[in-house]
Design an enzyme around this catalytic site. Sequence first.
Site, mmCIF file in Angstrom:
data_model
loop_
_atom_site.group_PDB
_atom_site.id
_atom_site.type_symbol
_atom_site.label_atom_id
_atom_site.label_comp_id
_atom_site.label_asym_id
_atom_site.label_seq_id
_atom_site.Cartn_x
_atom_site.Cartn_y
_atom_site.Cartn_z
ATOM 1 N N LYS A 1 5.117 0.203 9.396
ATOM 2 C CA LYS A 1 4.843 2.352 8.199
ATOM 3 C C LYS A 1 4.644 2.835 9.461
ATOM 4 O O LYS A 1 5.091 4.024 9.459
ATOM 5 C CB LYS A 1 4.374 1.820 6.892
ATOM 6 C CG LYS A 1 4.926 1.043 5.909
ATOM 7 C CD LYS A 1 4.223 1.806 4.382
ATOM 8 C CE LYS A 1 3.061 -0.081 4.750
ATOM 9 N NZ LYS A 1 2.833 0.131 3.409
ATOM 10 N N GLU B 1 0.954 -1.159 -0.098
ATOM 11 C CA GLU B 1 -0.064 -0.179 -0.365
ATOM 12 C C GLU B 1 0.790 1.440 -0.158
ATOM 13 O O GLU B 1 1.891 1.676 0.738
ATOM 14 C CB GLU B 1 -0.819 -0.045 0.901
ATOM 15 C CG GLU B 1 -2.105 0.876 1.455
ATOM 16 C CD GLU B 1 -2.901 1.582 2.590
ATOM 17 O OE1 GLU B 1 -2.879 0.129 3.044
ATOM 18 O OE2 GLU B 1 -3.920 2.218 2.219
ATOM 19 N N ARG C 1 5.965 -13.149 10.223
ATOM 20 C CA ARG C 1 6.100 -11.432 9.609
ATOM 21 C C ARG C 1 7.478 -11.491 10.604
ATOM 22 O O ARG C 1 7.696 -12.832 10.578
ATOM 23 C CB ARG C 1 4.962 -10.758 9.987
ATOM 24 C CG ARG C 1 4.006 -9.864 9.333
ATOM 25 C CD ARG C 1 3.399 -9.542 10.621
ATOM 26 N NE ARG C 1 4.018 -7.822 11.171
ATOM 27 C CZ ARG C 1 3.611 -7.027 10.157
ATOM 28 N NH1 ARG C 1 2.817 -6.794 9.173
ATOM 29 N NH2 ARG C 1 4.035 -5.295 10.063
HETATM 30 P P1 ATP Z 1 2.638 -2.414 8.032
HETATM 31 O O1 ATP Z 1 2.579 -3.322 9.163
HETATM 32 O O2 ATP Z 1 4.535 -1.683 8.106
HETATM 33 O O3 ATP Z 1 2.116 -1.317 7.835
HETATM 34 P P2 ATP Z 1 1.656 -3.405 5.752
HETATM 35 O O4 ATP Z 1 1.653 -4.885 5.825
HETATM 36 O O5 ATP Z 1 0.794 -2.347 6.414
HETATM 37 O O6 ATP Z 1 2.748 -3.001 6.407
HETATM 38 P P3 ATP Z 1 1.875 -3.374 3.384
HETATM 39 O O7 ATP Z 1 2.586 -2.509 2.449
HETATM 40 O O8 ATP Z 1 0.203 -3.701 3.261
HETATM 41 O O9 ATP Z 1 1.934 -2.807 4.399
HETATM 42 O O10 ATP Z 1 2.353 -4.671 3.005
HETATM 43 C C1 ATP Z 1 2.815 -5.441 1.873
HETATM 44 C C2 ATP Z 1 3.304 -6.417 1.274
HETATM 45 O O11 ATP Z 1 4.426 -7.050 2.607
HETATM 46 C C3 ATP Z 1 2.353 -7.506 2.704
HETATM 47 O O12 ATP Z 1 2.547 -8.377 1.642
HETATM 48 C C4 ATP Z 1 2.024 -7.924 3.380
HETATM 49 O O13 ATP Z 1 2.085 -8.557 4.521
HETATM 50 C C5 ATP Z 1 4.455 -8.022 3.623
HETATM 51 N N1 ATP Z 1 4.529 -7.781 4.872
HETATM 52 C C6 ATP Z 1 4.507 -6.219 5.535
HETATM 53 N N2 ATP Z 1 5.354 -6.569 6.400
HETATM 54 C C7 ATP Z 1 6.097 -7.296 6.591
HETATM 55 C C8 ATP Z 1 6.739 -8.196 7.482
HETATM 56 N N3 ATP Z 1 7.132 -6.764 8.759
HETATM 57 N N4 ATP Z 1 7.481 -8.874 6.987
HETATM 58 C C9 ATP Z 1 7.180 -10.085 5.886
HETATM 59 N N5 ATP Z 1 6.607 -9.058 5.389
HETATM 60 C C10 ATP Z 1 5.776 -7.852 5.409
HETATM 61 MG MG MG Z 2 -0.824 -3.456 4.939
#
Ligand code: ATP
Ligand code: MG
Length: 573
Positions: free
Chosen positions: A291, A31, A281
């Site tokens: 983020k 995102e 994760r």
């Molecule tokens: P955050 O929790 O930091 O806001 P998010 O999951 O909301 O991260 P996205 O932009 O939706 O951020 O993530 C894009 C991809 O990266 C998704 O498939 C998500 O599952 C993966 N991802 C995000 N954080 C991690 C992590 N700590 N370890 C592994 N994969 C991750």
């Molecule tokens: Mg997300």
Amino acid sequence: MIEPRDFIRAQVVEDLNSGKHKKAITRFPPEPNGYLHIGHAKSICLNFGIAVEAEGECNLRFDDTNPEKESQEYIDAIKQDVEWLGFHWAGAVRYASDYFDVLHDYAVELIKRGKAYVDSQSADEMRANRGTLSEPGKNSPFRERSIEENLDLFARMRAGEFDEGACILRAKIDMSSGNINLRDPAIYRIRKIAHHQTGDKWCIYPMYDYTHPISDALEFITHSLCTLEFEAHRPFYDWLLDALADVLPQPGSVVDVWKRAGAAAGVDDVLPHPQQIEFSRLNVNYTVTSKRKLKQLVDEQLVHGWDDPRMPTISGMRRRGYTPEALRDFCSRVGITKSDGVVDVGMLEFCVREHLENSAPRAMAVLRPLKVVLTNYPEGQVEEISASRHPNLPEMGDRKIPFTREFFIDRADFEEVPPKGYKRLIPGGEVRLRNAYIIKCDEVIKNAAGEITELRCSCDLATLGKNPEDRKVKGVIHWVSAEKGIPAEVRLYDRLFTDAAPDRGDVDFKTFINPQALEVVQAVLEPSLASAQAGERFQFEREGYFAVDSDSQPGKPVFNRTVGLRDSWKPGA
Ligand code: ATP
Ligand code: MG
């Protein structure tokens, strides 16, 4: 060849071997509401890694359903980060917003099938009627609206007739389901806000959980890999694709939407129903991987932007001097499992150090200069000493280091009252200058405040490149010519948090910010570094690895300490 080295790759191998899929197609779906961090690197390495290993494809798709939090700045940064990590997405960059028309049409289709309805309850009523983990929810009084009424209301939602929050479109599944995600989840909401890709075209936006499965199906994704928190969302993912199975574009049918999605070559000729698979994760100690929290650090100016080298963002790590090779190595060592754990940040530093050890040229830099005058060395004389750029990589060639009567050594390399076992310079003692002579400290000069300002030394002129026969001199220290060296700002970074689990939740994570995470020193560098370009990395002998920062100006270099020399983590430890 793709090896089944984790449970997800094993599934991909099985699906290719069994003929279920002709080609593995994955996607990385960020995102654009912030910069990518080390956790995203794990997901990038997994999704793009599978595509490379299985000769499949990986799409980059911006999951842009939440316009008020998103921006073009984030989109540009994310693209740059993925490319910097060494990966290539298949075809054009995709956006969930590319599919807003189709997503809308599928919502209409769900209404026609009696599988979606417009709910006019207030947000509070909806929350109250959702139930809890132990109690079922209650049906909305609007749940049994006729298909005609729902079609009309949804059209008016789209036309902007209602205020935000006045109503939402919900899937009609089961308010008593044990899985809260199946209790008539929202699929469209009213947001009267412009979108960075679609402008003012829409005032209703699809929810993530609705958008994601359909986007996957439109792109013929075979394996939709996500983190464990989406496990409970998988039943809705599958429900939705089943509910629309017969109207989703079929491979081989050149429908408009398929062209828009950009069908991958060689895709399956069976009905597309991507398989969602969850993995754990990445969590790293002394680090925050959210983020939202990283954005707080930026917004509250607790760091200097998203790419501050203290940040665990990909852009911060790049600026600090981490290499893509090191990050990929780290992600590969972490591996893919279903069990949540915390990885030692020392392992990340180990991977960086290991890659730089074998790739970064050597140089000398004095970080905390103390002046030395060689009383028996001629004034004005300059000797060009030749030294290799890398002890194990002769192809890197040599560099010239000027030796002069006055030079700097590091303050930490001289002690008036040495601790036990101290091997560096002491009053009356001898030490070798790296790549140059053995010197002896004859006199310590101090100012009125009693601080050491200069050392008077003599050098043994017979010891350039050879050891004296009559005595052993153990210590070796580095130095830089005072006359020829170039001044530079060096930023010494340490971990951003003082606590191993800053993110644990009981205390505000910002209380653990390490005030010593950045120390700026005025250093002196050997002149061969004058031409170093932003992004170039070096080992400063006896100090660590350093990278040229983008703040450098001609004649005014700025270096970042990437990582120190010492190991705190070892494989298998
Ligand atoms: P955050 O929790 O930091 O806001 P998010 O999951 O909301 O991260 P996205 O932009 O939706 O951020 O993530 C894009 C991809 O990266 C998704 O498939 C998500 O599952 C993966 N991802 C995000 N954080 C991690 C992590 N700590 N370890 C592994 N994969 C991750
Ligand atoms: Mg997300």
